[in-house]
Design a protein around this motif. Structure first.
Motif, PDB file in Angstrom:
ATOM      1  N   GLY A  41       0.812  -1.203   0.000  1.00 13.60           N
ATOM      2  CA  GLY A  41       0.000   0.000   0.000  1.00 13.60           C
ATOM      3  C   GLY A  41       0.848   1.257   0.000  1.00 13.60           C
ATOM      4  N   SER A  42       0.280   2.305  -0.558  1.00 11.45           N
ATOM      5  CA  SER A  42       0.958   3.607  -0.553  1.00 11.45           C
ATOM      6  C   SER A  42      -0.006   4.666  -0.045  1.00 11.45           C
ATOM      7  N   ILE A  43       0.529   5.605   0.718  1.00 10.91           N
ATOM      8  CA  ILE A  43      -0.281   6.671   1.309  1.00 10.91           C
ATOM      9  C   ILE A  43      -0.415   7.814   0.323  1.00 10.91           C
ATOM     10  N   GLY A  44      -1.656   8.237   0.084  1.00  9.33           N
ATOM     11  CA  GLY A  44      -1.917   9.324  -0.844  1.00  9.33           C
ATOM     12  C   GLY A  44      -1.851  10.681  -0.176  1.00  9.33           C
ATOM     13  N   ALA A  45      -2.204  11.695  -0.965  1.00  9.82           N
ATOM     14  CA  ALA A  45      -2.182  13.078  -0.457  1.00  9.82           C
ATOM     15  C   ALA A  45      -3.193  13.237   0.670  1.00  9.82           C
ATOM     16  N   GLY A  46      -2.811  14.043   1.653  1.00 13.05           N
ATOM     17  CA  GLY A  46      -3.662  14.215   2.817  1.00 13.05           C
ATOM     18  C   GLY A  46      -4.508  15.467   2.794  1.00 13.05           C
ATOM     19  N   ARG A  47      -5.489  15.478   3.680  1.00 14.03           N
ATOM     20  CA  ARG A  47      -6.312  16.664   3.896  1.00 14.03           C
ATOM     21  C   ARG A  47      -6.463  16.850   5.400  1.00 14.03           C
ATOM     22  N   PRO A  48      -6.659  18.071   5.837  1.00 12.84           N
ATOM     23  CA  PRO A  48      -6.800  18.298   7.280  1.00 12.84           C
ATOM     24  C   PRO A  48      -7.988  17.513   7.832  1.00 12.84           C
ATOM     25  N   ILE A  49      -7.791  16.931   8.967  1.00 16.44           N
ATOM     26  CA  ILE A  49      -8.886  16.201   9.598  1.00 16.44           C
ATOM     27  C   ILE A  49      -9.563  17.111  10.609  1.00 16.44           C
ATOM     28  N   ASP A  50     -10.896  17.153  10.540  1.00 17.30           N
ATOM     29  CA  ASP A  50     -11.616  18.022  11.478  1.00 17.30           C
ATOM     30  C   ASP A  50     -12.095  17.211  12.672  1.00 17.30           C
ATOM     31  N   ARG A  51     -12.507  17.916  13.699  1.00 15.93           N
ATOM     32  CA  ARG A  51     -12.878  17.290  14.964  1.00 15.93           C
ATOM     33  C   ARG A  51     -14.050  16.321  14.795  1.00 15.93           C
ATOM     34  N   ALA A  52     -15.072  16.710  14.018  1.00 13.68           N
ATOM     35  CA  ALA A  52     -16.253  15.864  13.843  1.00 13.68           C
ATOM     36  C   ALA A  52     -15.886  14.542  13.179  1.00 13.68           C
ATOM     37  N   ALA A  53     -15.014  14.600  12.161  1.00 15.83           N
ATOM     38  CA  ALA A  53     -14.610  13.382  11.467  1.00 15.83           C
ATOM     39  C   ALA A  53     -13.797  12.474  12.381  1.00 15.83           C
ATOM     40  N   LEU A  54     -12.937  13.071  13.214  1.00 14.13           N
ATOM     41  CA  LEU A  54     -12.122  12.282  14.130  1.00 14.13           C
ATOM     42  C   LEU A  54     -12.994  11.576  15.165  1.00 14.13           C
ATOM     43  N   LEU A  55     -13.970  12.302  15.720  1.00 13.35           N
ATOM     44  CA  LEU A  55     -14.867  11.692  16.708  1.00 13.35           C
ATOM     45  C   LEU A  55     -15.713  10.591  16.079  1.00 13.35           C
ATOM     46  N   SER A  56     -16.142  10.805  14.840  1.00 11.00           N
ATOM     47  CA  SER A  56     -16.915   9.778  14.139  1.00 11.00           C
ATOM     48  C   SER A  56     -16.096   8.513  13.942  1.00 11.00           C
ATOM     49  N   CYS A  57     -14.818   8.678  13.593  1.00 10.40           N
ATOM     50  CA  CYS A  57     -13.922   7.532  13.416  1.00 10.40           C
ATOM     51  C   CYS A  57     -13.740   6.776  14.727  1.00 10.40           C
ATOM     52  N   LEU A  58     -13.559   7.502  15.827  1.00 10.74           N
ATOM     53  CA  LEU A  58     -13.368   6.865  17.128  1.00 10.74           C
ATOM     54  C   LEU A  58     -14.615   6.107  17.570  1.00 10.74           C
ATOM     55  N   ARG A  59     -15.811   6.677  17.302  1.00 13.10           N
ATOM     56  CA  ARG A  59     -17.049   5.989  17.651  1.00 13.10           C
ATOM     57  C   ARG A  59     -17.190   4.682  16.869  1.00 13.10           C
TER      58      ARG A  59
END
Length: 243
Positions: A46-64
């Motif tokens: 696998g290779s890591i692509g270009a990133g984008r800033p992660i916002d708080r709502a997306a991070l909390l959704s991922c953790l849930r």
């Protein structure tokens, strides 16, 4: 070593789909994060692509989502289950009649239903073990453990798996399979180590008497060899010596 797979019924292979990179300072720890897609290359890596800033709502959704998928589902524990941890299940087997199989030079190829004492089994990521009990009721944390009076066992109750068919999983639903793997495999030899039974003529004489029905339907508990450990100490991973 036996594999461990607790509380998961997934059959799909896991694949990396995204990555989160955290950026930190020496004094403040993580202060910024980016999320990156992961794509598979021609070589399978696998290779890591270009990133984008992660916002708080997306991070909390991922953790849930991670929390929901990682949390074990609630399940009913039968009376025989004594303890469950992230890498082991310990359970009790009631005393009673059960068939055993022998295939060794001094006893021959023999099979019979014989009496067994109450037993404690433990299937763990570091091995499979069995211990005997003097009491007939469900053991308590203070219950004294005894050496298993069986062939194919090492010191501290460790079972020599050999060619026995045992489950690949270690969970409550697999305990019957672990028990069957022990009882349905042939007892071939007493392993090196301490005394397993207090019989004046030794283990071979004891099991010949058992197979001949000398003890009827009641296991001779006076022949059990006590160990300097309790059920609570076994569950906690502590060890003692033979009394």
């Amino acid at each position: 070593m036996m594999g461990l797979n607790i509380g998961s019924d997934r059959r799909d292979e896991l694949a990396a789909t995204s990555a989160i990179l955290l950026y930190s300072t020496r004094n403040e720890g993580a202060v910024y994060g980016t999320v990156h897609p992961i794509s598979a290359g021609k070589d399978g890596r696998g290779s890591i692509g270009a990133g984008r800033p992660i916002d708080r709502a997306a991070l909390l959704s991922c953790l849930r989502e991670l929390s929901q998928n990682a949390a074990p589902k609630a399940e009913f524990f039968p009376e025989t289950v004594l303890a469950v941890s992230h890498d082991a299940v310990t359970w009790w087997c009631r005393p009673g009649m059960r068939r055993v199989f022998f295939d060794c030079p001094k006893i021959g190829k023999r099979s019979a239903a014989v009496p067994h004492p109450g037993l404690v089994f433990r299937a763990a990521s570091n091995g499979f073990s069995v211990f005997a009990l003097r009491e007939d009721s469900r053991p308590t944390p203070s219950s004294k453990l005894h050496e298993p009076p069986y062939f194919n066992t090492w010191d501290w109750g460790k079972i020599c798996i050999g060619t026995a068919h045992v489950p690949k999983r270690i969970d409550v639903s697999s305990t019957a399979g672990w028990e069957s793997g022990f009882f349905e495999s042939a007892f071939t030899h007493p392993n090196h180590g301490g005394k397993r039974v207090r019989h004046p003529k030794g283990e071979f004489a004891f099991w010949k008497e058992m197979l001949d029905g000398l003890y009827g339907e009641h296991f001779p508990k006076k022949l059990l060899v006590p160990m300097k450990t309790t059920l609570a100490e076994l569950i906690a991973g502590k060890h003692g010596g033979v009394a």
